[in-house]
Each structure stands twice: as C-alpha cells, then as structure tokens.
Design a protein around this motif. Structure first.
Motif: not given
Length: 102
Positions: A13-25, A59-68, A70-73
């Motif tokens: 799966r390719r993810l594109r994460i938007q928001g304040k996501v650069q410079g925040v580790y 699949p379950e591991a990839v979904q867990a990373l996708i879920d993560w 959505h929160r990020g650091p």
C-alpha cells in the motif's frame, strides 16, 4: 471444500499523509513503527509538504501501520491519509527505510 484465501500473503500500500507532518519526526517514527510491526518498505518527505510511504507486509501489519499513520508522532497533526493499492515490488523489500525527499 472451498479454497481459502491466503491471508498471510504480503500486500503493498502507498500512503500519502497530509497535515503538519514534516519537521515533527514523522519519518523516523514511521520507520520505528514499521519495524515494530514487521512491515517493509520506505518513507520520504515530498516537496509538496506531504509524507509518502510504501508499506509491504502481511495485511494485518500493513493495516496497523496505516492506522498508526492516522495519528503519527506526538508533534504531528495528521489531516488526511490517502491509501492506494500497489503491486508488490520486485524484489520485495526486506526492511523499512527512510529515503531522500522526492
């Protein structure tokens, strides 16, 4: 007897994460989360301010990373995560790495 779908077969799966996501580790945190989940692939910043990742694994591991993602650091403010199916890369990545900005 019906055929069983192999739920452990890897997916990508390719993810594109938007928001304040650069410079925040975000990238390093993604590497740590992926490694903990046993997901291979990569993560990188994009010049448009987003973070992009390719996640390959069970699949379950990839979904867990996708879920993560959505929160990020803690310092991130994730506004949106786009997820697209991808063909499995060849050869399959064996680890999860941080790549240069694209």
């Amino acid at each position: 007897m019906s055929e069983q779908h192999d739920v452990s077969a890897p997916i990508a799966r390719r993810l594109r994460i938007q928001g304040k996501v650069q410079g925040v580790y975000f990238r390093q945190s993604t590497v740590q989360a992926a490694q903990a989940l046993g997901v291979a692939g990569w993560v990188r910043n994009r010049h448009d301010g987003t973070v992009e990742a390719l996640a390959v694994g069970a699949p379950e591991a990839v979904q867990a990373l996708i879920d993560w993602a959505h929160r990020g650091p803690a310092a991130a403010r994730v506004e949106r995560v786009e997820v697209c199916e991808e063909p499995l890369p060849e050869p399959l990545p064996q680890a999860f790495a941080q790549e240069a900005t694209a």
